[in-house]
Design a protein around this motif. Structure first.
Motif, PDB file in Angstrom:
ATOM      1  N   GLY A 164      -6.674  -4.859   4.125  1.00  6.42           N
ATOM      2  CA  GLY A 164      -5.264  -5.238   4.100  1.00  6.42           C
ATOM      3  C   GLY A 164      -4.514  -4.662   2.918  1.00  6.42           C
ATOM      4  N   GLN A 165      -5.236  -4.074   1.967  1.00  4.06           N
ATOM      5  CA  GLN A 165      -4.565  -3.486   0.793  1.00  4.06           C
ATOM      6  C   GLN A 165      -4.774  -1.978   0.735  1.00  4.06           C
ATOM      7  N   THR A 166      -5.142  -1.378   1.863  1.00  2.00           N
ATOM      8  CA  THR A 166      -5.302   0.077   1.891  1.00  2.00           C
ATOM      9  C   THR A 166      -4.474   0.662   3.024  1.00  2.00           C
ATOM     10  N   ILE A 167      -4.184   1.966   2.873  1.00  2.00           N
ATOM     11  CA  ILE A 167      -3.436   2.678   3.917  1.00  2.00           C
ATOM     12  C   ILE A 167      -4.306   3.812   4.462  1.00  2.00           C
ATOM     13  N   ASN A 168      -4.660   4.777   3.593  1.00  2.00           N
ATOM     14  CA  ASN A 168      -5.538   5.882   3.990  1.00  2.00           C
ATOM     15  C   ASN A 168      -6.764   5.898   3.091  1.00  2.00           C
ATOM     16  N   GLY A 169      -7.891   6.291   3.653  1.00  2.68           N
ATOM     17  CA  GLY A 169      -9.105   6.391   2.852  1.00  2.68           C
ATOM     18  C   GLY A 169      -9.606   5.023   2.420  1.00  2.68           C
ATOM     19  N   LYS A 170     -10.433   5.043   1.377  1.00  2.00           N
ATOM     20  CA  LYS A 170     -11.044   3.790   0.923  1.00  2.00           C
ATOM     21  C   LYS A 170     -10.162   3.025  -0.054  1.00  2.00           C
ATOM     22  N   TRP A 171      -9.306   3.765  -0.738  1.00  2.00           N
ATOM     23  CA  TRP A 171      -8.540   3.141  -1.812  1.00  2.00           C
ATOM     24  C   TRP A 171      -7.042   3.401  -1.630  1.00  2.00           C
ATOM     25  N   SER A 172      -6.253   2.453  -2.058  1.00  2.00           N
ATOM     26  CA  SER A 172      -4.796   2.639  -2.157  1.00  2.00           C
ATOM     27  C   SER A 172      -4.319   1.952  -3.436  1.00  2.00           C
ATOM     28  N   MET A 173      -3.067   2.183  -3.753  1.00  7.67           N
ATOM     29  CA  MET A 173      -2.468   1.509  -4.901  1.00  7.67           C
ATOM     30  C   MET A 173      -1.705   0.283  -4.408  1.00  7.67           C
ATOM     31  N   TYR A 174      -1.609  -0.714  -5.233  1.00  7.43           N
ATOM     32  CA  TYR A 174      -0.811  -1.879  -4.845  1.00  7.43           C
ATOM     33  C   TYR A 174      -0.061  -2.393  -6.072  1.00  7.43           C
ATOM     34  N   SER A 175       1.089  -3.000  -5.773  1.00  9.86           N
ATOM     35  CA  SER A 175       1.921  -3.492  -6.881  1.00  9.86           C
ATOM     36  C   SER A 175       1.644  -4.971  -7.119  1.00  9.86           C
ATOM     37  N   ASN A 176       2.069  -5.461  -8.277  1.00 12.97           N
ATOM     38  CA  ASN A 176       2.140  -6.910  -8.440  1.00 12.97           C
ATOM     39  C   ASN A 176       3.339  -7.429  -7.650  1.00 12.97           C
ATOM     40  N   THR A 177       3.472  -8.706  -7.537  1.00 12.79           N
ATOM     41  CA  THR A 177       4.614  -9.262  -6.805  1.00 12.79           C
ATOM     42  C   THR A 177       5.910  -8.877  -7.526  1.00 12.79           C
ATOM     43  N   PRO A 178       6.794  -8.151  -6.848  1.00 11.92           N
ATOM     44  CA  PRO A 178       8.035  -7.727  -7.517  1.00 11.92           C
ATOM     45  C   PRO A 178       8.901  -8.938  -7.872  1.00 11.92           C
ATOM     46  N   SER A 179       9.436  -8.936  -9.071  1.00 13.76           N
ATOM     47  CA  SER A 179      10.291 -10.048  -9.486  1.00 13.76           C
ATOM     48  C   SER A 179      11.485  -9.550 -10.281  1.00 13.76           C
ATOM     49  N   SER A 180      11.753  -8.248 -10.187  1.00 15.15           N
ATOM     50  CA  SER A 180      12.860  -7.680 -10.960  1.00 15.15           C
ATOM     51  C   SER A 180      13.350  -6.413 -10.271  1.00 15.15           C
ATOM     52  N   LEU A 181      14.599  -6.090 -10.514  1.00 13.41           N
ATOM     53  CA  LEU A 181      15.150  -4.829 -10.009  1.00 13.41           C
ATOM     54  C   LEU A 181      15.153  -3.747 -11.093  1.00 13.41           C
ATOM     55  N   ASP A 182      14.585  -4.069 -12.228  1.00 14.46           N
ATOM     56  CA  ASP A 182      14.496  -3.116 -13.341  1.00 14.46           C
ATOM     57  C   ASP A 182      13.444  -2.054 -13.007  1.00 14.46           C
ATOM     58  N   PRO A 183      13.803  -0.752 -13.059  1.00 13.87           N
ATOM     59  CA  PRO A 183      12.832   0.309 -12.714  1.00 13.87           C
ATOM     60  C   PRO A 183      11.574   0.295 -13.592  1.00 13.87           C
ATOM     61  N   SER A 184      11.677  -0.293 -14.767  1.00  9.67           N
ATOM     62  CA  SER A 184      10.513  -0.292 -15.655  1.00  9.67           C
ATOM     63  C   SER A 184       9.587  -1.484 -15.386  1.00  9.67           C
ATOM     64  N   SER A 185       9.957  -2.316 -14.396  1.00 11.43           N
ATOM     65  CA  SER A 185       9.156  -3.512 -14.169  1.00 11.43           C
ATOM     66  C   SER A 185       7.872  -3.207 -13.384  1.00 11.43           C
ATOM     67  N   CYS A 186       7.918  -2.175 -12.555  1.00 11.99           N
ATOM     68  CA  CYS A 186       6.752  -1.848 -11.723  1.00 11.99           C
ATOM     69  C   CYS A 186       6.894  -0.387 -11.303  1.00 11.99           C
ATOM     70  N   TYR A 187       5.982   0.462 -11.703  1.00  9.31           N
ATOM     71  CA  TYR A 187       6.222   1.903 -11.460  1.00  9.31           C
ATOM     72  C   TYR A 187       4.925   2.711 -11.453  1.00  9.31           C
TER      73      TYR A 187
END
Lengths: 487, 133
Positions: free
Chosen positions: A52-75
């Motif tokens: 449920g946390q992958t798209i292609n291959g064995k690994w994917s990246m995932y974010s923390n729960t977004p809680s801000s519209l600041d570009p530096s909050s999750c990137y």
């Protein structure tokens, strides 16, 4: 005018171009630290291989729960790259529909400014974004952003930052297959700064600032043995009988400089042997064996101080004849080089006697090109007792040369056993020679070295586990009244 | 009589052994203990240096990154090794260092890592040295 000059300098600075390519990241390393070491940066992003946390291959990246519209909050921020025309692409999906208020991906670039800060990051410029309809989709979505024309035209390196922002709800981004049109331009070995053209005058691959011989392509590095300070060899010369343990029958300072090239092979070994004391009546010589190195690997030997004694036969390359391994006789007779003055019983060993200046022998061993690596160099120093070539004294457990008379092993006080590779130790396991990786003074004549170095016995009795620095000049370690003073 | 003599011999033997074992615990700053009186392990080689192995796992890099890899004594600044290496290659070094060396620093470009030199080997890599930038 200044702008034109700056542009020319910039073009020269970043002249290392390669064919257009794509920089991508897909988390398949499974180790975010490896991609960080390759100059990717992550804010509130992790790698996952969970269902449920992958798209292609064995690994994917995932974010923390977004809680801000600041570009530096999750990137996810790229290394420096030289952008080319094309589209930044990535695949995302959301973990769940959830009750999100908003979700948005913001695309930004960061300019290069060497003077800005440690990471040389200049302006942060937001150039595109995409927002997602609610409720969020849990199916894969292909996202793309055209690379801005202004950063392509500039010819300078940029970083691309993709920010995964939003608020409300708990649904996280799952991210994969990020692809950036451009050439990788970061140097992981230089704080991930842009790759710079560094001067390498001789073109050997070692930049001038790290090259001890910047104008000589055949040489690159110096490795000093034992280090910045000269080392000290102390010998007893009464083998196979034990002596008075003053370890001053011959005291030699030494320093070796191993010169290597850009292939990490040895070009030459520059040696320095310094006759500091002769507390003996024997006329002793000194040599070194390069253990396990054939004499044929030596191109030449120069600078040794020998006067053709009858026992010395040398090959055309300067190594001693009749040896399996390369042997260099550095000093045939220390007493010839530093004779004791009239009225002296010894040289620099008895208080009250005339003190002589140490004599330095500089010698050089050149090696056949690219045949010997630095870790093959194992220097085995030895004393030749009283012009008898058969009688050698080596450091404890160091093998004799082919010229040594091994029939004397196990005689008198010696307890050498060839089959056990036990050499030059007596029946009480005491040595006839010591090698200290520092410049240290020595005992006055006939004074046991343990009287001068107060912790030597503790060190030896512990098999070298405690007081490993027993020979250093530390309060409580030495008795100065037993040490010969060069005054 | 013979039994008594044997007993005395046994006591003397044990006492002799005890003295020899105690001699390994030479008191600090004991300047009257001659070298010949101490008990030294048969395998002790009297070396003030030791072999120290360093193995480095290479980092897969996008471009070929070559640079100077060096190993330095943190306290004295003595360089034990300098060589040109490719960052993506594994590296295995056998160095001779003083047993008195406390800690070593490995350097490759801006990457610097310190390690205790109390053992005989270190395994390392180029990871975890960079903060997010």
């Amino acid at each position: 005018m200044n702008k034109i000059l700056a542009a020319i300098i910039s073009m020269a600075l970043f002249s290392a171009t390669t064919n257009a390519q794509t920089l991508s990241i897909d988390a398949e390393s499974g180790n975010i630290a490896e991609d960080q070491a390759n100059c990717w940066a992550f804010g509130e992003i992790g790698y996952s291989s969970k269902d449920g946390q992958t798209i292609n291959g064995k690994w994917s990246m995932y974010s923390n729960t977004p809680s801000s519209l600041d570009p530096s909050s999750c990137y996810i921020k790229s290394p420096w790259l030289k952008p080319v025309r094309g589209k930044i692409t990535l695949t995302i999906k959301f973990e769940s529909e959830s009750d999100a208020k908003s979700r948005q991906i913001i695309a930004s670039y960061i300019t290069y400014n060497a003077a800005a800060n440690e990471s040389a990051e200049g302006r942060f410029v937001r150039f595109d974004s995409t927002s997602f309809d609610l409720p969020l989709s849990t199916t894969n979505q292909e996202i793309n952003f055209p690379v801005p024309e202004e950063i392509i035209k500039s010819g300078l390196p940029y970083k691309i930052q993709l920010s995964f922002v939003g608020n409300g709800g708990t649904s996280r981004y799952i991210i994969d297959d990020i692809s950036l049109p451009g050439n990788y331009f970061s140097d992981p070995s230089n704080n991930c700064l842009p790759i710079l053209d560094k001067a390498d005058t001789d073109g050997d691959g070692v930049i001038d600032s790290e090259d001890a011989y910047p104008d000589d392509a055949t040489r690159a590095y110096n490795t000093l043995i034992p280090g910045k300070s000269e080392g000290t060899l102390m010998f007893e010369d009464y083998w196979p009988r034990t002596g008075d343990y003053d370890f001053n029958d011959l005291v030699l300072g030494y320093r070796y400089t191993i010169v290597t090239n850009a292939n990490n092979n040895v070009v030459e070994l520059k040696g320095q042997a310094i006759i500091r004391a002769i507390g003996a009546n024997f006329e002793n010589g000194f040599g070194i064996q390069l253990d396990n190195l054939s004499p044929e690997l030596i191109k030449s030997v120069t600078g040794v101080n020998t006067k053709s004694p009858s026992w010395l036969k040398v090959n055309a390359n300067g190594t001693e004849a009749g040896q399996t391994y390369a042997n260099i006789i550095v000093i045939d007779n220390a007493s010839r080089i530093v004779p004791k003055p009239a009225g002296n019983k010894f040289v620099n060993a008895l208080p009250g006697e005339l003190v002589l200046k140490p004599a330095t022998i500089n010698f050089e061993i050149s090696f056949a090109a690219d045949k010997v690596s630095i870790d093959q160099i194992a220097i085995n120093p030895y004393l030749i007792i009283n012009q008898n070539r058969s009688n050698e004294v080596h450091l404890a457990d160091k093998a004799p040369t082919d010229r040594a008379d091994t029939k004397q092993f196990g005689t008198q006080d010696d307890d050498s056993k060839i089959e056990a590779k036990r050499f030059y130790k007596d029946k009480n396991n005491l040595p006839w020679a010591l090698d200290l990786p520092a410049f240290v003074p020595y005992s006055i004549e006939a004074k046991n070295i343990t009287s001068a170095y107060l912790l030597l016995t503790k060190w030896a009795a512990s098999s070298g586990r405690v007081y490993t620095d027993w020979y250093l000049d530390i309060p409580g370690y030495r008795d100065a009244s037993i040490i010969f003073q060069n005054k | 009589m013979k039994k008594t003599n044997f007993l005395w011999l046994a006591i003397l033997f044990v006492a002799g052994c005890t003295k020899k074992i105690e001699s390994a615990n030479v008191p600090l700053a004991s300047n009257n203990v001659p070298l010949s009186s101490i008990l030294v392990d048969r395998n002790f080689n009297w070396s003030a240096t030791k072999q120290f192995n360093i193995s480095v796992t290479g980092l897969r890099t996008k471009n070929t990154i070559k640079g100077t890899f060096s190993v330095i004594d943190v306290k004295t600044g003595t360089t034990f090794y300098k060589g040109l290496h490719t960052m993506s290659d594994n590296l295995s070094l056998k160095l001779t260092i003083p047993t008195a060396t406390d800690s070593l620093q490995i350097r490759f470009g801006s990457i610097q890592k310190n390690y205790s030199a109390s053992g005989t080997s270190v395994q390392t890599n180029y990871l975890s040295t960079l903060s997010n930038k």
